[in-house]
Design an enzyme around this catalytic site. Structure first.
Site, PDB file in Angstrom:
ATOM      1  N   ASP A 252     -10.567 -10.008  10.579  1.00  0.00           N
ATOM      2  CA  ASP A 252     -10.449  -8.739   9.842  1.00  0.00           C
ATOM      3  C   ASP A 252     -11.845  -8.138   9.632  1.00  0.00           C
ATOM      4  O   ASP A 252     -12.043  -6.930   9.814  1.00  0.00           O
ATOM      5  CB  ASP A 252      -9.761  -9.008   8.496  1.00  0.00           C
ATOM      6  CG  ASP A 252      -9.589  -7.754   7.669  1.00  0.00           C
ATOM      7  OD1 ASP A 252      -8.667  -6.980   7.967  1.00  0.00           O
ATOM      8  OD2 ASP A 252     -10.388  -7.541   6.740  1.00  0.00           O
TER       9      ASP A 252
ATOM     10  N   LYS B 190      -6.953  -1.472  10.402  1.00  0.00           N
ATOM     11  CA  LYS B 190      -8.236  -1.723  11.092  1.00  0.00           C
ATOM     12  C   LYS B 190      -8.081  -2.441  12.414  1.00  0.00           C
ATOM     13  O   LYS B 190      -8.789  -2.185  13.375  1.00  0.00           O
ATOM     14  CB  LYS B 190      -9.214  -2.459  10.174  1.00  0.00           C
ATOM     15  CG  LYS B 190      -8.678  -3.741   9.516  1.00  0.00           C
ATOM     16  CD  LYS B 190      -8.058  -3.466   8.182  1.00  0.00           C
ATOM     17  CE  LYS B 190      -7.009  -4.498   7.844  1.00  0.00           C
ATOM     18  NZ  LYS B 190      -6.988  -4.972   6.520  1.00  0.00           N
TER      19      LYS B 190
ATOM     20  N   GLY C  69      -1.417  -9.654  -2.819  1.00  0.00           N
ATOM     21  CA  GLY C  69      -1.319  -8.616  -1.785  1.00  0.00           C
ATOM     22  C   GLY C  69      -2.661  -8.277  -1.139  1.00  0.00           C
ATOM     23  O   GLY C  69      -2.799  -7.236  -0.497  1.00  0.00           O
TER      24      GLY C  69
ATOM     25  N   GLY D  54      -5.952  -4.507  -2.020  1.00  0.00           N
ATOM     26  CA  GLY D  54      -4.993  -4.287  -3.105  1.00  0.00           C
ATOM     27  C   GLY D  54      -4.366  -2.905  -2.989  1.00  0.00           C
ATOM     28  O   GLY D  54      -4.912  -2.002  -2.339  1.00  0.00           O
TER      29      GLY D  54
ATOM     30  N   LYS E  88     -13.451  -4.473  11.066  1.00  0.00           N
ATOM     31  CA  LYS E  88     -14.129  -3.499  10.211  1.00  0.00           C
ATOM     32  C   LYS E  88     -15.559  -3.257  10.693  1.00  0.00           C
ATOM     33  O   LYS E  88     -16.042  -2.130  10.685  1.00  0.00           O
ATOM     34  CB  LYS E  88     -14.112  -3.983   8.759  1.00  0.00           C
ATOM     35  CG  LYS E  88     -12.703  -3.941   8.167  1.00  0.00           C
ATOM     36  CD  LYS E  88     -12.595  -4.719   6.866  1.00  0.00           C
ATOM     37  CE  LYS E  88     -11.187  -4.607   6.281  1.00  0.00           C
ATOM     38  NZ  LYS E  88     -10.944  -5.553   5.182  1.00  0.00           N
TER      39      LYS E  88
ATOM     40  N   VAL F 109       0.823  -1.216   0.000  1.00  0.00           N
ATOM     41  CA  VAL F 109       0.000   0.000   0.000  1.00  0.00           C
ATOM     42  C   VAL F 109       0.857   1.267   0.000  1.00  0.00           C
ATOM     43  O   VAL F 109       0.551   2.247  -0.686  1.00  0.00           O
ATOM     44  CB  VAL F 109      -0.997   0.008   1.193  1.00  0.00           C
ATOM     45  CG1 VAL F 109      -1.884   1.242   1.153  1.00  0.00           C
ATOM     46  CG2 VAL F 109      -1.850  -1.246   1.188  1.00  0.00           C
TER      47      VAL F 109
ATOM     48  N   ILE G 105     -14.151   1.801  -1.134  1.00  0.00           N
ATOM     49  CA  ILE G 105     -15.541   2.259  -0.920  1.00  0.00           C
ATOM     50  C   ILE G 105     -15.539   3.319   0.184  1.00  0.00           C
ATOM     51  O   ILE G 105     -15.127   3.032   1.310  1.00  0.00           O
ATOM     52  CB  ILE G 105     -16.486   1.104  -0.502  1.00  0.00           C
ATOM     53  CG1 ILE G 105     -16.448  -0.034  -1.527  1.00  0.00           C
ATOM     54  CG2 ILE G 105     -17.900   1.604  -0.290  1.00  0.00           C
ATOM     55  CD1 ILE G 105     -17.313  -1.236  -1.142  1.00  0.00           C
TER      56      ILE G 105
ATOM     57  N   GLU H 204     -10.305   6.049   6.208  1.00  0.00           N
ATOM     58  CA  GLU H 204     -11.227   5.515   5.203  1.00  0.00           C
ATOM     59  C   GLU H 204     -10.718   4.192   4.619  1.00  0.00           C
ATOM     60  O   GLU H 204     -11.495   3.281   4.321  1.00  0.00           O
ATOM     61  CB  GLU H 204     -11.407   6.543   4.075  1.00  0.00           C
ATOM     62  CG  GLU H 204     -12.522   6.230   3.118  1.00  0.00           C
ATOM     63  CD  GLU H 204     -13.879   6.141   3.784  1.00  0.00           C
ATOM     64  OE1 GLU H 204     -14.422   7.171   4.172  1.00  0.00           O
ATOM     65  OE2 GLU H 204     -14.411   5.015   3.921  1.00  0.00           O
TER      66      GLU H 204
HETATM   67  N1  HSE Z   1      -6.812  -8.349   4.080  1.00  0.00           N
HETATM   68  C1  HSE Z   1      -7.763  -7.330   3.840  1.00  0.00           C
HETATM   69  C2  HSE Z   1      -8.854  -7.857   2.951  1.00  0.00           C
HETATM   70  C3  HSE Z   1      -7.087  -6.148   3.229  1.00  0.00           C
HETATM   71  O1  HSE Z   1      -8.627  -8.899   2.324  1.00  0.00           O
HETATM   72  O2  HSE Z   1      -9.922  -7.272   2.872  1.00  0.00           O
HETATM   73  C4  HSE Z   1      -7.967  -4.940   3.096  1.00  0.00           C
HETATM   74  O3  HSE Z   1      -8.448  -4.511   4.336  1.00  0.00           O
END
Ligand code: HSE
Length: 412
Positions: free
Chosen positions: A194, A98, A180, A296, A198, A16, A129, A122
């Site tokens: 994850d 996050k 990635g 990505g 979020k 990133v 998004i 964001e």
């Molecule tokens: N590993 C996370 C995903 C990266 O696949 O959504 C983006 O937050």
């Protein structure tokens, strides 16, 4: 900020970070420049002049020229110390982390107030998004009923490869890592962690609810069996990992992450690869759907770029839902319709308040029925990874709803 370019101290030059460098180079209109980049690995060769790099975090954190710290490293604990120090030093911060945000939200929220500096993120939720800013700005007054989202790009990519392309799970995961999309520890993606980080951020911006991520029930995609895939195919459904928050009567909210069947007429069915999607339902705007790449280098960097741009006009989150009069409470007192598939040898029907469909064979059993969420959380079998739990497809009757205990007099 002044009319001068804003001066950025960047932490991390991975997927990133590099993406952001390229995006900034290709965005001549942006009034921002990277002054210095702090990285960890001294041995790596990088496609940018060596004079930009340092291995000493203090060169950014205590550099008076640096106005904004952009934190794009992958170690959540190190990121927390960077962000905390930067905010305490009066620097604006942009982060995509996050896990760090969700786990330390309370402290980071107060640091923003105390030092009157913005913390923007964001990119931390659904990458390209602009969902956080939408919840903050567009939905600042509208009464939100629910949010449902495919919020993890890697798992959506893996499910797409398995279901659409017939690729094996290990191969699909390897591809998600190579591109990635996945976290360095991909268990965070596939086990649903994850997505719940979020969801905890979405809960804050949608409803003002501040909750530790571990308080949110989450299942990933690792329990999904070939049998479940076959069942989905027979019902003309796909399977997606969905994070949900649904308003219940009595100023309460149901929230969790779990795989769900999605019918062909559900827009989620058509969201493939690393794309994410968020459905928002509110009183006045009614239903809205946002779709975009959720992982990505460039999609994530685009969200960071948008935050950088927002800082040039003094934007900050006002956390309007947190300061509103009555913040709803997270609740586990609701009923949910699920499909459970499991190895033969056990009867789980007693835990259900209604059983709609049931099947047993020498290879696998399944049951479709309604269960109180509290019961699901307590059931031993539900903790066993050999039990695959998938939310029923949404129909006219919502699959998550409040049903008072008294009305649930009978058991199957
Ligand atoms: N590993 C996370 C995903 C990266 O696949 O959504 C983006 O937050």
């Amino acid at each position: 900020m002044s009319k001068e370019n804003i001066k950025i101290g960047l932490f991390g030059f991975g997927c990133v970070g590099k993406g952001l460098w390229n995006v900034l180079e290709q965005t001549p209109g942006i009034r921002a420049e990277i002054l210095k980049i702090c990285v960890k690995d001294r041995a790596k060769t990088r496609p940018v002049d060596a004079s930009y790099f340092t291995f000493n975090a203090d060169e950014l954190l205590y550099n008076e020229e640096v106005q904004v710290i952009v934190e794009l490293i992958d170690d959540a604990e190190a990121a927390y110390h960077i962000v905390r120090t930067a905010l305490s030093n009066g620097k604006a911060v942009i982060t995509a982390n996050k896990k760090m945000l969700a786990e330390h939200f309370e402290e980071l929220y107060h640091l923003q107030q105390k030092h009157r500096v913005p913390l923007l993120y964001e990119a931390a939720c659904c990458a390209s998004i602009p969902v956080i800013r939408n919840l903050e700005e567009y939905y600042d007054n509208d009464l939100l009923h629910s949010i449902a989202g495919i919020v993890n790009g890697s798992t959506n990519f893996i499910l797409t490869r398995i279901f659409r392309d017939g690729v094996s799970y290990p191969e699909a995961l390897e591809q998600a890592q190579a591109l990635g999309f996945a976290e360095t520890d991909p268990r965070l993606d596939v086990e649903g962690f994850d997505a719940r980080y979020k969801l905890s951020l979405l809960l804050t911006h949608a409803f003002g609810i501040r909750v530790a991520p571990k308080a949110i029930f989450s299942l990933g995609i690792t329990r999904i069996s070939p049998y479940d895939a076959q069942f989905a195919g027979e019902k003309d459904c796909g399977i997606k990992l969905i994070a949900r928050a649904v308003k219940l009567p009595g100023n309460r909210v149901a929230a969790f992450v779990a795989p769900a069947f999605v019918r062909r007429d559900d827009p989620f069915y058509h969201v493939h690869d690393e794309y994410n999607a968020v459905k928002i339902q509110s009183s006045f705007a009614d239903r809205q759907l946002f779709v975009g790449k959720g992982a990505g280098a460039f999609p994530t960097a685009s969200a960071v770029l948008s935050d950088i741009s927002a800082l040039t006009y003094q934007y900050k989150y006002e956390y309007k839902k947190i300061v509103q009069a009555s913040v709803p409470e997270l609740s586990n007192d609701f009923v949910v319709d699920v499909f459970v598939s499991y190895n033969p040898g056990r009867d789980i029907t007693a835990d259900f308040i209604r059983v709609e469909e049931q099947f047993s064979s020498a290879a696998r059993n399944y049951l479709v029925g309604s269960i109180r969420f509290e019961r699901l959380l307590a059931a031993e079998w539900a903790k066993d990874p050999a039990y695959s739990i998938i939310l029923k497809a949404d129909t006219e009757i919502p699959v998550i709803r409040y049903e008072p205990q008294a009305e649930l007099a009978f058991h199957y």
